[in-house]
Scaffold this motif. Sequence first.
Motif, PDB file in Angstrom:
ATOM      1  N   UNK A  74       1.455  18.730  -4.010  1.00  0.00           N
ATOM      2  CA  UNK A  74       0.000  18.629  -4.100  1.00  0.00           C
ATOM      3  C   UNK A  74      -0.673  19.996  -4.211  1.00  0.00           C
ATOM      4  N   UNK A  75       0.123  21.052  -4.240  1.00  0.00           N
ATOM      5  CA  UNK A  75      -0.429  22.406  -4.378  1.00  0.00           C
ATOM      6  C   UNK A  75      -0.996  22.594  -5.786  1.00  0.00           C
ATOM      7  N   UNK A  76      -2.082  23.347  -5.891  1.00  0.00           N
ATOM      8  CA  UNK A  76      -2.653  23.638  -7.205  1.00  0.00           C
ATOM      9  C   UNK A  76      -1.783  24.610  -7.996  1.00  0.00           C
ATOM     10  N   UNK A  77      -0.817  25.206  -7.329  1.00  0.00           N
ATOM     11  CA  UNK A  77       0.097  26.110  -8.026  1.00  0.00           C
ATOM     12  C   UNK A  77       1.383  25.402  -8.447  1.00  0.00           C
ATOM     13  N   UNK A  78       1.478  24.146  -8.067  1.00  0.00           N
ATOM     14  CA  UNK A  78       2.651  23.337  -8.427  1.00  0.00           C
ATOM     15  C   UNK A  78       2.529  22.866  -9.871  1.00  0.00           C
ATOM     16  N   UNK A 115       0.843  -1.197   0.000  1.00  0.00           N
ATOM     17  CA  UNK A 115       0.000   0.000   0.000  1.00  0.00           C
ATOM     18  C   UNK A 115       0.875   1.243   0.000  1.00  0.00           C
ATOM     19  N   UNK A 116       0.339   2.295  -0.525  1.00  0.00           N
ATOM     20  CA  UNK A 116       0.935   3.621  -0.454  1.00  0.00           C
ATOM     21  C   UNK A 116      -0.174   4.602  -0.812  1.00  0.00           C
ATOM     22  N   UNK A 117       0.106   5.877  -0.754  1.00  0.00           N
ATOM     23  CA  UNK A 117      -0.930   6.861  -1.086  1.00  0.00           C
ATOM     24  C   UNK A 117      -0.335   7.967  -1.938  1.00  0.00           C
ATOM     25  N   UNK A 118      -1.137   8.406  -2.892  1.00  0.00           N
ATOM     26  CA  UNK A 118      -0.753   9.531  -3.727  1.00  0.00           C
ATOM     27  C   UNK A 118      -1.989  10.349  -4.039  1.00  0.00           C
ATOM     28  N   UNK A 119      -1.772  11.527  -4.602  1.00  0.00           N
ATOM     29  CA  UNK A 119      -2.865  12.462  -4.855  1.00  0.00           C
ATOM     30  C   UNK A 119      -2.971  12.757  -6.343  1.00  0.00           C
ATOM     31  N   UNK A 125       4.157  13.720 -11.107  1.00  0.00           N
ATOM     32  CA  UNK A 125       5.224  12.823 -10.638  1.00  0.00           C
ATOM     33  C   UNK A 125       5.759  13.183  -9.257  1.00  0.00           C
ATOM     34  N   UNK A 126       5.546  14.421  -8.817  1.00  0.00           N
ATOM     35  CA  UNK A 126       6.104  14.833  -7.528  1.00  0.00           C
ATOM     36  C   UNK A 126       7.598  15.025  -7.582  1.00  0.00           C
ATOM     37  N   UNK A 127       8.066  15.536  -8.707  1.00  0.00           N
ATOM     38  CA  UNK A 127       9.510  15.662  -8.940  1.00  0.00           C
ATOM     39  C   UNK A 127      10.196  16.540  -7.895  1.00  0.00           C
ATOM     40  N   UNK A 128       9.477  17.489  -7.339  1.00  0.00           N
ATOM     41  CA  UNK A 128      10.072  18.460  -6.412  1.00  0.00           C
ATOM     42  C   UNK A 128      10.598  17.783  -5.151  1.00  0.00           C
ATOM     43  N   UNK A 129       9.970  16.705  -4.706  1.00  0.00           N
ATOM     44  CA  UNK A 129      10.413  16.018  -3.483  1.00  0.00           C
ATOM     45  C   UNK A 129      11.174  14.731  -3.783  1.00  0.00           C
ATOM     46  N   UNK A 130      11.407  14.444  -5.053  1.00  0.00           N
ATOM     47  CA  UNK A 130      12.090  13.210  -5.435  1.00  0.00           C
ATOM     48  C   UNK A 130      13.592  13.277  -5.186  1.00  0.00           C
ATOM     49  N   UNK A 131      14.217  14.362  -5.619  1.00  0.00           N
ATOM     50  CA  UNK A 131      15.682  14.420  -5.647  1.00  0.00           C
ATOM     51  C   UNK A 131      16.365  14.921  -4.371  1.00  0.00           C
TER      52      UNK A 131
END
Length: 304
Positions: free
Chosen positions: A174-178, A10-14, A95-101
């Motif tokens: 998860x921000x709408x401005x992201x 299990x995991x969760x994403x938005x 993809x959530x690239x901002x928190x990946x690296x």
Amino acid sequence: MIKEKNPNFSTRWVKYDNYEIVKYDNEFYIQPSADSDYEIYNPFDYSKDLLVDFLLIGREARLSYSRSDIYCELLSAEKNFQDMILNFVKKYGLLGDITYAPLNNTFVTEKKVYLQKPYNVQSISLEEYINPFFKSVNNIDFNKTLTQEDLFNLYGNNNPYLELGIDNIYGLAFSKKYSEKIAFIITYARLLYDVFSDTEKYLAEDDLDKKTIYANLVSDFRPFGIGFELDLKDKAILHWNFNSLKQAIELILALNETNDRKEVKICKHCGKPFIAKNLNAEYDTPSCRNVANVYKNRAKNKAD
């Protein structure tokens, strides 16, 4: 049918129910629409479809141009690639690239981001790192302590991370401005398709010299560390603490390629990834199987 029981993962994403293509500085980005609503889901519930859909983007990019990343910039302006990316993120989210690296998950308060490079750790300013993901936010001075108004501009109202109960650093994705640059998504999809394709070629190859070449190509793929924990409820569930959807896709690909009963395969004729209905499946469609058989018969007749 492949009847191997799926692991208790299990995991969760938005994901949001609507996204839009926007243009900043003559480059194309994708971000949630202002009036969109979010949904929290478990990517493992759609793992095979998620992997195939992403690899199909990479295959199209590979068919279009060579390995040079500059061509992915050109592809990002083409409507068919924009539509593919748009359809993908509507189904699975960004993809959530901002928190990946980043190696440090407190980079907002530290004002500095540490990134792992091949031979060292690179440090860049928060402003330099975060600006490409928040192109529509231009009234924040990241060199100063962020005010409540600054944080609201970044995270927005009703950010999903509050419902998820996770560290607010992940709320940035998860921000709408992201937003994420389409060319970068295409480049990454092409990279994963290459890893998938080269791994499959390695497994199917008998020539040791060629196997070594494919192994060397795949060895350049080094995903970042992934955290997990055991979630003990009615049964033991392995809960993965992904920092991004990128990490989830990487793990799903790795699990598939190391599985003797793999469910996502590559068509031996056209190279498309597909979900196999049985262990012996080698082609994604009857058409590809028929064409491949014609080629085999021609080669056999020519040899005779």
